[in-house]
Design an enzyme around this catalytic site. Structure first.
Site, short mmCIF file in Angstrom:
data_model
loop_
_atom_site.label_atom_id
_atom_site.label_comp_id
_atom_site.label_asym_id
_atom_site.label_seq_id
_atom_site.Cartn_x
_atom_site.Cartn_y
_atom_site.Cartn_z
N GLY A 169 35.72 34.10 24.70
CA GLY A 169 36.51 33.01 24.16
C GLY A 169 35.91 31.68 24.53
N ASP A 190 34.60 38.96 39.90
CA ASP A 190 33.80 38.13 39.00
C ASP A 190 33.30 36.88 39.71
OD1 ASP A 190 32.55 37.83 36.59
OD2 ASP A 190 34.27 36.98 35.53
N GLY A 250 33.81 24.66 27.59
CA GLY A 250 32.99 25.82 27.89
C GLY A 250 33.18 26.91 26.86
#
Length: 333
Positions: free
Chosen positions: A66, A175, A61
């Site tokens: 990052g 999140d 991913g």
């Protein structure tokens, strides 16, 4: 050289795991213990190049901050996920904080497991965790369809457990979204929450966020308080409600949680009246029970918003009408 690295790793891992256990037991004292864990990790950060000890298999991913690689340990052959954050754009404290929060929460079965290894190379900061080879939740959400209702309920139960665990440690995850829910099987029998870069202690003041998205609670979208809004677990409840809507419909309920968004404006009217005739068109595929569940999780006033655990009262009831219409929704997740 491997022996020296192994000794350093074992010492670091033992210290880190001991401090992580202290965080897990600290509850509302977690912020203080986290500071201690950050200090320990900074002092014992393993400095090495990735290629020295790991063979890169493929990318798992990539995000704004990052990327994650599937690697195997060259000596042991252990498969691992390696998250790499560029040093050029990442502060050391930011990296250490995310790693230490993740390590402190990793004992929960619905939170990603950690190997207790944090490294610094010439270009990256990185840490290793268990790999999820079935990608993430966003990869199985079908537009206009979502995912099968049994899978959505499996997700709901595991995410409630993970979020309640995080909240019991005095933290707010901040999140919740499908991209941060990793799959360990395609039917969602085993999922895990990942990515703790935005997790903060409850009460931390957060100023108006840049770029309002569907998961952004309205108290953050509309605040004019220059001092910021103290974050609360109700933020996670809101985002959890949006995620459940996506799982059941294949769409976001709105593009932005602002009155200027016509889909959100329709939702605000329904929240105010509670009348069936005011239910937004793209909600009509949901059962009355599912609509009631989401109405609680998505209460406009955070003081009236139901906790994430409230969803468990509805898991034995139907959530989706098979002949309901899903047209006219805001956007694909």
């Amino acid at each position: 050289m491997f022996l020296t690295w192994a000794v350093v790793f074992l010492q670091h891992s033992a210290m880190a795991e001991s401090s992580a256990a202290a965080v897990a037991a600290a509850g509302t004292a977690a912020p203080t213990v986290l500071d201690e864990l950050l200090e320990i990790t900074a002092q014992s950060l393993v400095r090495t190049e990735v290629a020295e000890h790991y063979e890169v298999i493929r990318e798992l991913g990539r995000g704004k901050y990052g990327h994650v690689m599937l690697v195997t340990h060259r000596q042991r052959g252990t498969p691992m996920a390696l998250k790499l954050l560029p040093k050029a754009s990442t502060k050391l404290h930011t990296f250490l904080y995310e790693y230490c929060v993740a390590l402190s929460l990793a004992t929960h079965p619905a939170i990603i497991g950690m190997f207790g290894i944090a490294i610094e190379s010439s270009q990256y900061y990185g840490f290793l965790y268990e790999p999820a080879l079935h990608k993430d939740l966003i990869s199985i959400i079908k537009p206009r369809d979502g995912i099968p209702e049994p899978a959505a309920k499996q997700c709901a139960k595991q995410l409630v457990s993970a979020l309640e665990f995080i909240h019991s440690r005095g933290l707010v995850y901040r999140d919740v979204k499908p991209e941060n829910v990793l799959l360990f099987d395609p039917e969602c029998r085993r999922i895990k929450l990942t990515d703790f870069g935005l997790t903060r202690p409850k009460g931390t003041k957060l100023k108006l966020v840049a770029g309002v998205i569907p998961y952004t609670a309205p108290e953050l979208s509309n605040t004019a308080d220059a001092q910021g809004v103290p974050i609360d677990t109700s933020l996670d409840a809101w985002a959890f409600g949006v995620l459940l809507f996506c799982l059941l419909t294949g769409y976001f309920p709105w593009e932005q949680s602002l009155p200027e968004d016509p889909f959100f404006e329709d939702f605000m009217l329904w929240q105010e009246t509670g009348l069936d005739e005011d239910l937004p068109r793209h909600w009509k595929r949901l059962t009355a029970e599912a609509a009631l569940m989401l109405r609680s999780l998505l209460a406009l006033d955070p003081a009236e918003r139901g906790p994430v655990g409230g969803a468990l009262r509805y898991v034995d009831r139907p959530w989706r009408l098979e002949d309901g219409a899903g047209e006219g929704a805001a956007a694909k997740p």
